[in-house]
Design an enzyme around this catalytic site. Structure first.
Site, PDB file in Angstrom:
ATOM      1  N   GLY A  20      46.523  41.536  51.732  1.00  0.00           N
ATOM      2  CA  GLY A  20      46.241  40.259  51.106  1.00  0.00           C
ATOM      3  C   GLY A  20      47.434  39.735  50.329  1.00  0.00           C
ATOM      4  N   GLN A  21      47.231  38.636  49.615  1.00  0.00           N
ATOM      5  CA  GLN A  21      48.323  37.962  48.926  1.00  0.00           C
ATOM      6  C   GLN A  21      48.982  38.850  47.876  1.00  0.00           C
ATOM      7  OE1 GLN A  21      47.350  34.591  46.429  1.00  0.00           O
ATOM      8  NE2 GLN A  21      49.235  33.527  46.963  1.00  0.00           N
ATOM      9  N   ASP A  50      43.552  48.448  54.652  1.00  0.00           N
ATOM     10  CA  ASP A  50      42.960  47.123  54.830  1.00  0.00           C
ATOM     11  C   ASP A  50      41.972  47.204  55.980  1.00  0.00           C
ATOM     12  OD1 ASP A  50      42.688  44.108  55.339  1.00  0.00           O
ATOM     13  OD2 ASP A  50      44.126  44.146  53.684  1.00  0.00           O
ATOM     14  N   ILE A  51      41.081  46.211  56.067  1.00  0.00           N
ATOM     15  CA  ILE A  51      40.093  46.203  57.138  1.00  0.00           C
ATOM     16  C   ILE A  51      40.702  45.755  58.471  1.00  0.00           C
ATOM     17  CG2 ILE A  51      39.285  43.835  56.807  1.00  0.00           C
ATOM     18  CD1 ILE A  51      36.403  44.988  57.196  1.00  0.00           C
ATOM     19  N   ASP A  98      37.359  49.984  55.668  1.00  0.00           N
ATOM     20  CA  ASP A  98      36.336  49.032  55.246  1.00  0.00           C
ATOM     21  C   ASP A  98      35.807  49.497  53.898  1.00  0.00           C
ATOM     22  OD1 ASP A  98      34.161  47.402  54.833  1.00  0.00           O
ATOM     23  OD2 ASP A  98      33.164  47.861  56.737  1.00  0.00           O
ATOM     24  N   TYR A 119      31.850  33.910  42.999  1.00  0.00           N
ATOM     25  CA  TYR A 119      33.093  34.619  42.696  1.00  0.00           C
ATOM     26  C   TYR A 119      33.171  34.952  41.207  1.00  0.00           C
ATOM     27  CZ  TYR A 119      38.168  35.414  42.401  1.00  0.00           C
ATOM     28  OH  TYR A 119      39.414  35.943  42.171  1.00  0.00           O
TER      29      TYR A 119
END
Length: 321
Positions: free
Chosen positions: A11-12, A34-35, A52, A141
């Site tokens: 991710g970022q 990571d997935i 996962d 979120y």
């Protein structure tokens, strides 16, 4: 930290954090998970494993086999995406977090997970939002982030897990595309400025939000995790920020390099509503006092670096003055 496992490593945040951790602690000492598979430096420069986070036994197995002493849990669905599928967001964000915390508890690992300015709601002070204040968010979120902060506190007080976290503002990076957050417009604006000379913002003029350049965010994670635990009165999570900006201020900074840059507006009501429920600016005093947080990049320095790096990346160097 000596042996580190990172979830959501593509991710970022993870894409840059993994590379930095490997520079400091050694390539083989940092397991990226990571997935999905990827071709980024985070996936290719050292150990990588498909994982996962909704599968608790697999998290435990991966951390145990890596002999991890630290788990950095980044896997999550971000704000705008979470509003599209809130039940999935709850299952991923909270299910993944409790699985990672359980692995940390069973293996005696130090633990980090990020929170967000999304953890605040309309009832919190909008300007200079303090470290400790009411948190009543109205997004899935935000609910996830408040719940996560409390869950990490619970694991610290109940089980002695050394949990730590940061309430991140919007993070700006030239390396990895954003992943569905409300503050992503800032990254997109820089990219479109270099690529096309114009950008259409989905947030209104005058919508102020906190931001931070990714190098400062990476430094903050490492500095917090290496800090003396006895100094930490707060753990989950510290307010951190470098600047409070709206689209017009970013555009004005970009025009120092691209005087003809054009900023237009087409408001997304969903993301605008999310942004209006967040602070205009937060107070990072606790982070400064308890572990020495000091960002290095203000808006102008960040813009200078972003424009140079993006121009080279997009082969548009001749456009940048």
């Amino acid at each position: 930290m000596k042996r580190i496992m990172v979830t959501g490593a593509l991710g970022q945040i993870g894409s840059e954090l993994v590379v930095r951790l490997r520079d400091i602690y050694g390539e083989d000492s940092v397991l990226a998970t990571d997935i999905r598979e990827g071709q980024s430096e985070a996936a290719l420069s050292g150990p990588f494993r498909i994982l996962d986070v909704c599968n608790g036994p697999l998290i435990l197995e991966a951390a145990r086999e890596h002999h991890a002493d630290t788990i950095i849990h980044l896997a999550a669905l971000l704000s705008a995406t979470a509003e599209i599928n809130p039940v999935y967001a709850w299952n991923l964000n909270m299910g993944g977090l409790v699985n990672a915390l359980e692995a940390a508890r069973q293996l005696g690992c130090q633990f980090f997970t990020p929170s967000s300015i999304g953890a605040f709601g309309a009832g919190a002070p909008k300007k200079g939002t303090p470290q400790d204040t009411v948190q009543r968010p109205l997004t899935m979120y935000g609910v996830n982030k408040v719940s996560g902060e409390l869950l990490c506190d619970y694991y610290f007080h109940k089980f002695g897990v050394d949990t730590r976290g940061l309430r991140f503002p919007g993070l700006i990076s030239h390396c990895t595309p954003p992943g569905g957050g409300t503050t992503d417009y800032a990254v997109d604006m820089y990219v479109d400025a270099v690529r096309t000379g114009s950008y259409t913002s989905y947030l209104k003029q005058g919508t102020f939000l906190d931001m931070m350049y990714m190098p400062d965010a990476i430094d903050a994670v490492i500095q917090l995790m290496e800090s003396d635990a006895s100094r930490l009165k707060h753990r989950n999570a510290f307010n951190v920020t470098a600047m409070s900006v709206d689209p017009e201020r970013i555009a004005a900074s970009i025009r120092r390099h691209l005087p003809q840059f054009e900023l237009k507006y087409s408001i997304d009501p969903v993301r605008q509503a999310i942004a209006e429920g967040w602070p205009d600016s937060i107070d990072p005093t606790a982070a400064r006092e308890e572990w020495g947080f000091r960002p290095q990049y203000d808006l102008e320095r960040m813009t200078d670096d972003m424009m140079i790096k993006l121009a080279a990346k997009l082969n548009c160097s001749k456009m940048i003055s």
